[in-house]
Write a protein that holds these residues in place. Structure first.
Motif, PDB file in Angstrom:
ATOM      1  N   TYR A 177       2.467  13.331  44.717  1.00 22.40           N
ATOM      2  CA  TYR A 177       2.219  13.807  43.354  1.00 22.40           C
ATOM      3  C   TYR A 177       1.098  14.837  43.477  1.00 22.40           C
ATOM      4  N   ALA A 178       1.465  16.105  43.303  1.00 22.03           N
ATOM      5  CA  ALA A 178       0.547  17.218  43.570  1.00 22.03           C
ATOM      6  C   ALA A 178      -0.224  17.567  42.316  1.00 22.03           C
ATOM      7  N   VAL A 179      -1.547  17.592  42.409  1.00 22.99           N
ATOM      8  CA  VAL A 179      -2.392  17.882  41.250  1.00 22.99           C
ATOM      9  C   VAL A 179      -2.977  19.277  41.381  1.00 22.99           C
ATOM     10  N   PHE A 180      -2.611  20.144  40.441  1.00 21.28           N
ATOM     11  CA  PHE A 180      -3.048  21.545  40.468  1.00 21.28           C
ATOM     12  C   PHE A 180      -4.183  21.756  39.471  1.00 21.28           C
TER      13      PHE A 180
ATOM     14  N   PHE B   2       5.175   7.814  35.099  1.00 25.71           N
ATOM     15  CA  PHE B   2       6.010   9.023  35.079  1.00 25.71           C
ATOM     16  C   PHE B   2       6.199   9.563  36.498  1.00 25.71           C
ATOM     17  N   ALA B   3       5.113   9.607  37.268  1.00 24.21           N
ATOM     18  CA  ALA B   3       5.200  10.097  38.650  1.00 24.21           C
ATOM     19  C   ALA B   3       6.087   9.193  39.505  1.00 24.21           C
TER      20      ALA B   3
ATOM     21  N   ASN C 156       0.663  17.923  30.956  1.00 22.89           N
ATOM     22  CA  ASN C 156      -0.305  17.569  31.994  1.00 22.89           C
ATOM     23  C   ASN C 156       0.330  16.793  33.144  1.00 22.89           C
ATOM     24  N   SER C 157       1.608  16.455  33.005  1.00 23.25           N
ATOM     25  CA  SER C 157       2.281  15.745  34.094  1.00 23.25           C
ATOM     26  C   SER C 157       3.748  16.152  34.100  1.00 23.25           C
ATOM     27  N   ILE C 158       4.253  16.450  35.276  1.00 20.22           N
ATOM     28  CA  ILE C 158       5.623  16.937  35.407  1.00 20.22           C
ATOM     29  C   ILE C 158       6.343  16.088  36.445  1.00 20.22           C
ATOM     30  N   GLN C 159       7.504  15.603  36.042  1.00 18.60           N
ATOM     31  CA  GLN C 159       8.312  14.770  36.926  1.00 18.60           C
ATOM     32  C   GLN C 159       9.341  15.671  37.608  1.00 18.60           C
ATOM     33  N   ARG C 160       9.397  15.571  38.942  1.00 16.95           N
ATOM     34  CA  ARG C 160      10.464  16.289  39.641  1.00 16.95           C
ATOM     35  C   ARG C 160      11.665  15.358  39.730  1.00 16.95           C
TER      36      ARG C 160
ATOM     37  N   GLY D 105       6.247  14.767  41.744  1.00 12.01           N
ATOM     38  CA  GLY D 105       5.876  15.441  40.510  1.00 12.01           C
ATOM     39  C   GLY D 105       4.627  16.269  40.706  1.00 12.01           C
ATOM     40  N   ILE D 106       4.226  16.920  39.629  1.00 13.65           N
ATOM     41  CA  ILE D 106       3.043  17.779  39.644  1.00 13.65           C
ATOM     42  C   ILE D 106       2.167  17.400  38.455  1.00 13.65           C
TER      43      ILE D 106
END
Lengths: 273, 273
Positions: A13-16, A262-263, A96-100, A67-68
């Motif tokens: 889970y990559a945090v940008f 979510f992740a 603020n959170s994106i599921q791939r 996710g990101i």
């Protein structure tokens, strides 16, 4: 910090962020992943606005990315890069959170608002039927506004120095609730029994609060998300009066559980347990 | 697996492979980073050949990336993406570890050969003046060949089914050593006192070894990198005779220390201690 273990099967889970040093997510979320038995680890990456789209494009192609997570200043730009959005993300215009997902599509969510109301714990029940004063209609304030609309308050008064932000947020609440629940705060907005501070004011001595805390009564419920430090000007005044209070740490912890779910592939809004 | 801790300041050593599940690097290297006090973590990413260049371009822009590790099938392609190469990487035409420098340039190294000779431990001294039989002139064999050339053996006999690989490797050794040290193995190559198996043959029962192990004597030193399993057909025959032996695990552990040093910003060839 709780330890995590990483092997060849670990997903990321990559945090940008820009900057990214201050992000709390990896430190808080990795123990949740480990406790739930997920071979998944949150890792920070310093991504600038100029490189966000390229980095996003590369990461979405990697099927071991779960996710990101995005923080300042990427929350609005990242929403435009998603293939689909939750209702909160779509209405606020930020993620603020994106599921791939397995097909490589990116599904964006915004958990600031849900984290806020869930972080209230037993005080959440105070929102129903209440008159709420929402101070701050920036990113965090808008997310909270969207979540508040679902809690069936009687009124939400919105206060912000920027008239455009007030108008956006009032409209957001009224569209989300389907009734004319919100309006711009007037001179008597301090009569609200729930005060929510979503501005950074009150962190430093000498900050002028949006509403004079002299209007607080002991029946006022006060939530202040200004800081992870549990003390602000508003909170200390409220606590001195014996008010029920809630701070940014409660919101953060509730939000981290939602992001973890979510992740890990759950539907948006399901905390990892 | 030893635990690692991750916070907002943690830098990333990204390991690319296709597949990637089998990579040992994160599991082995993260405890070394932690023990040396580096806030640095190796994380696997499933990167396909089709997406290598795009992913590389995105990661090199991220200044919290300490470096990139590559495994099959990226070792040759990644060498062409580097801005500079160590001598071993340049001569072999492959990399397995890339350091991201502060100016964003990518400096590639190949530690297979150095890991092999350092992993020999006290047996390394047996190379000097020896006649060496090198079985296998593929990627691993070439990297080992380059490192052997610096150990001052008297001869290196190169054996491979592919004449082009033999010619490449013989030339590589002779260019690296500056003398006519290497030649294609002939019918009497088994007389060499050091046997190195850099082919996968001998892992499965029934594999035909490149040289009949019936020629082993108890004075032969046998190294077999075929597997992380410590037993192969060649090793078991050698051990039954009482030969000194060395296996793929020794090479791997030595190499991990070199990669750890490189990822932590040291010059190529300096292990992290």
């Amino acid at each position: 910090m709780s330890p995590v273990t990483i092997d060849g099967s670990t997903r990321v889970y990559a945090v940008f962020g820009d900057p990214v040093k201050q992000v709390q997510t990896p430190r808080l979320i990795n123990p949740l992943f480990a406790a739930a038995g997920h071979n998944l680890v949150a890792v920070p990456f310093h991504v600038t606005p100029a490189s966000l789209a390229q980095t996003w494009g590369a990461f979405r192609q990697i099927d071991t990315i779960a996710g990101i997570g995005v923080t300042v200043p990427h929350k609005v730009a990242a929403a435009t890069l998603c293939d689909s959005l939750t209702e909160a993300a779509r209405m606020v215009g930020a993620v603020n959170s994106i599921q791939r997902r397995d097909d490589g599509s990116m599904h964006g969510a915004l958990f600031d608002g849900a984290g806020f109301v869930q972080g209230l714990g037993t005080c959440r029940a105070r929102l129903k039927g209440a008159e709420i004063l929402l101070m701050g209609a920036g990113g965090a304030g808008r997310a909270i506004a969207h979540a508040l609309a679902a809690e069936a308050p009687s009124r939400i008064w919105v206060l912000d120095r920027d008239p455009g932000s007030v108008a956006f947020t009032v409209d957001l609440i009224n569209r989300a609730s389907g009734v004319m629940m919100a309006a711009e705060a007037g001179a008597d907005a301090h009569r609200a029994t729930v005060w929510i501070n979503a501005t950074p004011m009150g962190l430093r001595p000498g900050d002028v609060l949006p509403v004079d805390p002299g209007h607080l009564t002991q029946d006022t419920f006060v939530a202040d998300i200004a800081s992870l430090s549990r003390q602000t000007e508003l909170l200390s005044r409220a606590r001195a009066l014996g008010c029920a209070t809630n701070d940014g740490n409660d919101m953060l912890n509730a939000q981290i559980a939602l992001i973890a779910g979510f992740a890990a592939g759950l539907e948006a809004g399901q905390p990892l347990t």
